[in-house]
Motif scaffolding. Structure first.
Motif, short mmCIF file in Angstrom:
data_model
loop_
_atom_site.label_atom_id
_atom_site.label_comp_id
_atom_site.label_asym_id
_atom_site.label_seq_id
_atom_site.Cartn_x
_atom_site.Cartn_y
_atom_site.Cartn_z
N GLY A 24 0.82 -1.20 0.00
CA GLY A 24 0.00 0.00 0.00
C GLY A 24 0.85 1.24 0.00
N LEU A 25 0.24 2.34 0.37
CA LEU A 25 0.91 3.63 0.44
C LEU A 25 0.62 4.24 1.81
N LEU A 26 1.65 4.66 2.50
CA LEU A 26 1.50 5.28 3.81
C LEU A 26 1.66 6.79 3.71
N VAL A 62 2.42 9.70 6.27
CA VAL A 62 2.87 9.88 7.65
C VAL A 62 3.17 11.36 7.89
N PRO A 63 2.42 12.01 8.78
CA PRO A 63 2.65 13.44 9.03
C PRO A 63 3.77 13.68 10.03
N THR A 64 4.38 14.85 9.95
CA THR A 64 5.37 15.28 10.93
C THR A 64 5.11 16.72 11.32
N SER A 65 5.22 17.00 12.60
CA SER A 65 5.07 18.37 13.08
C SER A 65 6.41 19.09 13.13
N LEU A 66 7.49 18.34 13.32
CA LEU A 66 8.83 18.93 13.45
C LEU A 66 9.56 19.01 12.11
N GLY A 67 8.97 18.49 11.04
CA GLY A 67 9.72 18.30 9.81
C GLY A 67 9.68 19.40 8.78
N TRP A 68 8.81 20.42 8.95
CA TRP A 68 8.74 21.45 7.92
C TRP A 68 10.11 22.09 7.72
N PRO A 69 10.57 22.30 6.47
CA PRO A 69 9.84 22.22 5.20
C PRO A 69 10.07 20.92 4.43
N HIS A 70 10.56 19.87 5.09
CA HIS A 70 10.94 18.66 4.37
C HIS A 70 9.71 17.83 4.00
N LEU A 71 9.57 17.55 2.72
CA LEU A 71 8.58 16.61 2.20
C LEU A 71 9.38 15.44 1.63
N MET A 72 9.30 14.29 2.27
CA MET A 72 10.16 13.17 1.89
C MET A 72 9.35 12.01 1.35
N VAL A 73 9.96 11.28 0.44
CA VAL A 73 9.34 10.11 -0.16
C VAL A 73 10.25 8.91 0.05
N LEU A 74 9.78 7.93 0.78
CA LEU A 74 10.53 6.69 0.91
C LEU A 74 10.24 5.87 -0.35
N HIS A 75 11.26 5.68 -1.17
CA HIS A 75 11.08 4.93 -2.41
C HIS A 75 12.16 3.87 -2.58
N ARG A 76 12.58 3.28 -1.45
CA ARG A 76 13.57 2.20 -1.48
C ARG A 76 12.99 0.96 -2.17
N TYR A 77 13.81 0.30 -2.97
CA TYR A 77 13.36 -0.89 -3.69
C TYR A 77 12.89 -1.96 -2.69
N GLY A 78 11.70 -2.49 -2.95
CA GLY A 78 11.17 -3.57 -2.12
C GLY A 78 10.48 -3.12 -0.86
N TRP A 79 10.51 -1.80 -0.56
CA TRP A 79 9.84 -1.28 0.63
C TRP A 79 8.53 -0.62 0.21
N PRO A 85 6.03 2.26 -0.27
CA PRO A 85 6.23 3.71 -0.41
C PRO A 85 5.60 4.49 0.74
N VAL A 86 6.25 5.56 1.14
CA VAL A 86 5.76 6.42 2.22
C VAL A 86 5.92 7.87 1.81
N LEU A 87 4.88 8.66 2.00
CA LEU A 87 4.96 10.12 1.91
C LEU A 87 5.03 10.66 3.33
N HIS A 88 6.16 11.26 3.67
CA HIS A 88 6.37 11.81 5.01
C HIS A 88 6.29 13.33 4.87
N TYR A 89 5.22 13.92 5.35
CA TYR A 89 4.90 15.30 4.99
C TYR A 89 4.70 16.17 6.23
N PRO A 90 5.02 17.47 6.14
CA PRO A 90 4.87 18.38 7.29
C PRO A 90 3.44 18.87 7.45
N VAL A 91 3.04 19.07 8.69
CA VAL A 91 1.74 19.67 9.00
C VAL A 91 1.98 20.87 9.91
#
Length: 380
Positions: free
Chosen positions: A253-255, A257-274, A276-282
């Motif tokens: 699936g697709l996760l 995952v919000p972060t409060s401490l992470g702004w302005p970083h918007l990260m995408v976990l796209h490792r092969y075989g893992w 996918p995760v969108l890790h986004y700031p709120v």
């Protein structure tokens, strides 16, 4: 440049057309992660310049941090200083579409379930330039990659060499060290921080879940970030980032995952075989949509020309006509028009008509978002 996520695997076969939309995204899950937030906390403590809005929190934590724990924080800071290691989202590496745990202890248990190969590959990803998006043997199986890992670690100093040697020689021991370190960070400062932040993150995931249910994936992704878009026809999510990558949900699936401490970083976990995760700031101070990478390139190119920099100096103070600017700068009106066209295409100036005159003025708000040094320079 962008990171793309192929989501064709999310679509279910044999679903009646009337229910296809509701079933198509049932494996997209918005969920908070205490371990991911602890990773962002360590990043903010190591690189406070990335997070000026957290200056007060960083100062408070640093002031009461035990010196011994602060020293240990430096031993493996490459896992969180430069960027964000996938080790802080271990659920993505487990089969069956695992979710983050509800507590830090549960997530550390998930970290223990990663294989030694997964743990080592993720730990050495950023500093040793290991392959990320392709299925190749890691340094535990490939002697050439092992030597390369140690060589690249040596370029970063003796501390990194010691950690890399220890990691390659005894992954379980290093894993135990990392778990204990994270538990000590939780006791020292993170438990208090998480107690304050988890309600905001839970509320955000409830909101994203509601959007998924009522309005669909496109609306939910738009709420994650304007930089994330969905092409339903191509079954692809595109994340506008200054980098390239691709991944697929496959059978998982697709996760979100919000972060409060992470702004302005918007990260995408796209490792092969893992997964996918969108890790986004709120809760970020960003009030308007961020520019695309293409817009950013246009703006930086537009401001790099000395004539346009001088034009910006005048346009930041007042509105001018093309003729006025031509007279001030000793240039022809067509020459000024060409430079104004570049600035306008980049979204850096606004124009308005006053009678038969067209007035141009710098959009100071946009320029300020590019960098205070440039703004201060043209206003000096």
């Amino acid at each position: 440049m962008s990171v793309s996520i192929d989501i064709a695997g999310l679509r279910q076969t044999g679903v009646p057309p009337a229910r296809a939309e509701s079933r198509a995204w049932e494996r997209v899950v918005a969920v908070p992660s205490p371990l991911a937030e602890l990773g962002m906390a360590l990043h903010a403590l190591s690189e406070p310049g990335h997070h000026p809005g957290l200056q007060g929190w960083v100062t408070g934590v640093t002031a009461r941090l035990d010196p011994h724990l602060a020293d240990r924080m430096c031993e493996a800071d490459f896992l969180w200083r430069t960027t964000f290691s996938d080790l802080f989202l271990p659920c993505a590496g487990l089969p069956g579409g695992a979710l983050p745990g509800g507590t830090l202890a549960e997530e550390l248990d998930l970290l223990d379930k990663l294989s030694d190969e997964q743990f080592v590959d993720a730990a050495l990803e950023f500093t040793c330039a290991l392959p990320y998006g392709t299925p190749v043997p890691g340094p535990l199986a490939d002697e050439g990659l092992r030597r390369r890992s140690l060589e690249l670690a040596a370029a970063r100093g003796p501390q990194q060499v010691r950690f890399t040697e220890r990691l390659l020689a005894d992954p379980p021991r290093t894993r135990a060290w990392l778990r204990q370190f994270l538990q000590d960070c939780d006791e020292a400062f993170f438990a208090e921080t998480w107690a304050r932040l988890r309600h905001q993150l839970a509320a955000d995931t409830r909101h994203k879940t509601d959007l998924l249910r009522r309005k669909g994936l496109a609306e939910a992704l738009a709420a994650v970030s304007p930089a994330v878009t969905l092409d339903e026809t191509a079954a692809r999510i595109t994340v506008d980032k200054l980098g390239d990558g691709r991944t697929a949900t496959g059978d998982g699936g697709l996760l979100l995952v919000p972060t409060s401490l992470g702004w302005p970083h918007l990260m995408v976990l796209h490792r092969y075989g893992w997964q996918p995760v969108l890790h986004y700031p709120v809760g970020s101070p960003e009030l308007t949509a961020p520019p695309t990478v293409e817009q950013l390139a246009l703006r930086m190119t537009a401001l790099s020309h000395p004539v346009r920099m001088r034009l910006c100096r005048h346009l930041a103070r007042s509105a001018y006509t093309t003729g006025e600017l031509a007279q001030v700068h000793g240039m022809t009106a067509p020459e000024i028009s060409r430079h104004l066209s570049v600035l306008k295409k980049a979204g850096l100036i606004t124009t308005r008509r006053r009678g038969r005159y067209v007035l141009h003025q710098l959009d100071v708000t946009v320029v300020a978002r590019l960098g205070s040094d440039f703004l201060e320079g043209i206003l000096r």
